[in-house]
Design a protein around this motif. Structure first.
Motif, PDB file in Angstrom:
ATOM      1  N   GLY A   1      11.019 -55.691  -4.578  1.00 20.64           N
ATOM      2  CA  GLY A   1      11.236 -55.089  -5.876  1.00 20.64           C
ATOM      3  C   GLY A   1      11.990 -53.775  -5.766  1.00 20.64           C
ATOM      4  O   GLY A   1      12.371 -53.202  -6.760  1.00 20.64           O
ATOM      5  N   HIS A   2      12.199 -53.276  -4.562  1.00 18.93           N
ATOM      6  CA  HIS A   2      12.964 -52.061  -4.379  1.00 18.93           C
ATOM      7  C   HIS A   2      14.271 -52.421  -3.681  1.00 18.93           C
ATOM      8  O   HIS A   2      14.688 -51.790  -2.727  1.00 18.93           O
TER       9      HIS A   2
ATOM     10  N   ASP B   1      16.651 -50.708 -14.286  1.00 18.65           N
ATOM     11  CA  ASP B   1      15.294 -50.883 -13.777  1.00 18.65           C
ATOM     12  C   ASP B   1      14.399 -49.776 -14.281  1.00 18.65           C
ATOM     13  O   ASP B   1      14.785 -48.620 -14.300  1.00 18.65           O
ATOM     14  N   GLU B   2      13.199 -50.133 -14.649  1.00 15.23           N
ATOM     15  CA  GLU B   2      12.191 -49.153 -15.003  1.00 15.23           C
ATOM     16  C   GLU B   2      11.368 -48.894 -13.758  1.00 15.23           C
ATOM     17  O   GLU B   2      10.844 -49.817 -13.160  1.00 15.23           O
ATOM     18  N   HIS B   3      11.240 -47.651 -13.356  1.00 14.41           N
ATOM     19  CA  HIS B   3      10.503 -47.342 -12.142  1.00 14.41           C
ATOM     20  C   HIS B   3       9.188 -46.635 -12.418  1.00 14.41           C
ATOM     21  O   HIS B   3       8.613 -46.041 -11.546  1.00 14.41           O
ATOM     22  N   THR B   4       8.718 -46.700 -13.635  1.00 17.03           N
ATOM     23  CA  THR B   4       7.456 -46.051 -13.944  1.00 17.03           C
ATOM     24  C   THR B   4       6.522 -47.057 -14.571  1.00 17.03           C
ATOM     25  O   THR B   4       6.940 -48.034 -15.172  1.00 17.03           O
TER      26      THR B   4
ATOM     27  N   HIS C   1       4.356 -49.184 -13.207  1.00 18.69           N
ATOM     28  CA  HIS C   1       4.000 -50.451 -12.582  1.00 18.69           C
ATOM     29  C   HIS C   1       3.035 -50.204 -11.435  1.00 18.69           C
ATOM     30  O   HIS C   1       2.956 -49.128 -10.884  1.00 18.69           O
TER      31      HIS C   1
ATOM     32  N   SER D   1       9.425 -53.793  -9.819  1.00 18.06           N
ATOM     33  CA  SER D   1       9.772 -53.039 -11.010  1.00 18.06           C
ATOM     34  C   SER D   1      10.408 -53.951 -12.043  1.00 18.06           C
ATOM     35  O   SER D   1      10.876 -55.045 -11.742  1.00 18.06           O
TER      36      SER D   1
ATOM     37  N   ARG E   1       9.285 -58.258 -16.022  1.00 12.03           N
ATOM     38  CA  ARG E   1       8.424 -57.106 -16.266  1.00 12.03           C
ATOM     39  C   ARG E   1       6.994 -57.431 -15.876  1.00 12.03           C
ATOM     40  O   ARG E   1       6.566 -58.576 -15.970  1.00 12.03           O
TER      41      ARG E   1
ATOM     42  N   TYR F   1       3.301 -60.860 -13.373  1.00 10.11           N
ATOM     43  CA  TYR F   1       4.712 -60.573 -13.599  1.00 10.11           C
ATOM     44  C   TYR F   1       5.343 -61.729 -14.366  1.00 10.11           C
ATOM     45  O   TYR F   1       5.074 -62.887 -14.076  1.00 10.11           O
TER      46      TYR F   1
END
Length: 143
Positions: free
Chosen positions: A38-39, A49-52, A54, A60, A74, A89
């Protein structure tokens, strides 16, 4: 005091085994090691990408256009049998849910590319788009 029958003893043992197995599964799922899945590299796509917000080790969120198809992923919350296999997910191709499953080794597969494990849900969505070759993803009926 009445004696317990063999049938009742076996039923009780089976119920305890199922309960213990379910509890062990829940504990192992919550204690899964964080991975770098996911990274992946974030170059060459049109999404964001949302990095907050999760879970640690959880991929992400993503929302991008890949080969003319909108793919989204998501983290999800809540229950439902088919969401348990996706590790919390959800993935969508053009708004239709692509059922994904996380394997024990941390790789991901989808209902479209079941025999080709990939490292992330984003890669599973891209593999599904490649496999569909322009065809529409049809809704997959949940059991």
């Amino acid at each position: 005091m009445p004696e317990i029958s063999r049938r009742r003893a076996l039923t009780a043992a089976a119920a305890l085994t199922v309960a213990a197995g379910a509890q062990a599964l829940a504990v192992s799922a919550s204690a899964a090691p964080a991975t770098s899945a996911g990274h992946e590299e974030h170059t060459g796509h049109t999404g964001h990408d949302e990095h907050t917000g999760h879970q640690p080790g959880s991929p992400s969120a993503f929302d991008e256009v890949y080969k003319g198809r909108r793919i989204q992923g998501r983290p999800t919350t809540g229950g439902g049998h088919h969401h348990e296999h996706g590790g919390g997910y959800s993935v969508f191709v053009d708004g239709v849910e692509l059922h994904v499953m996380r394997n024990a080794d941390g790789s991901w597969i989808s209902v479209v590319s079941h025999y080709d494990p990939v490292s992330t849900p984003r890669a599973a969505a891209r593999a599904a788009v490649d496999e569909l070759q322009g065809a529409a993803l049809l809704p997959f009926p949940a059991n």
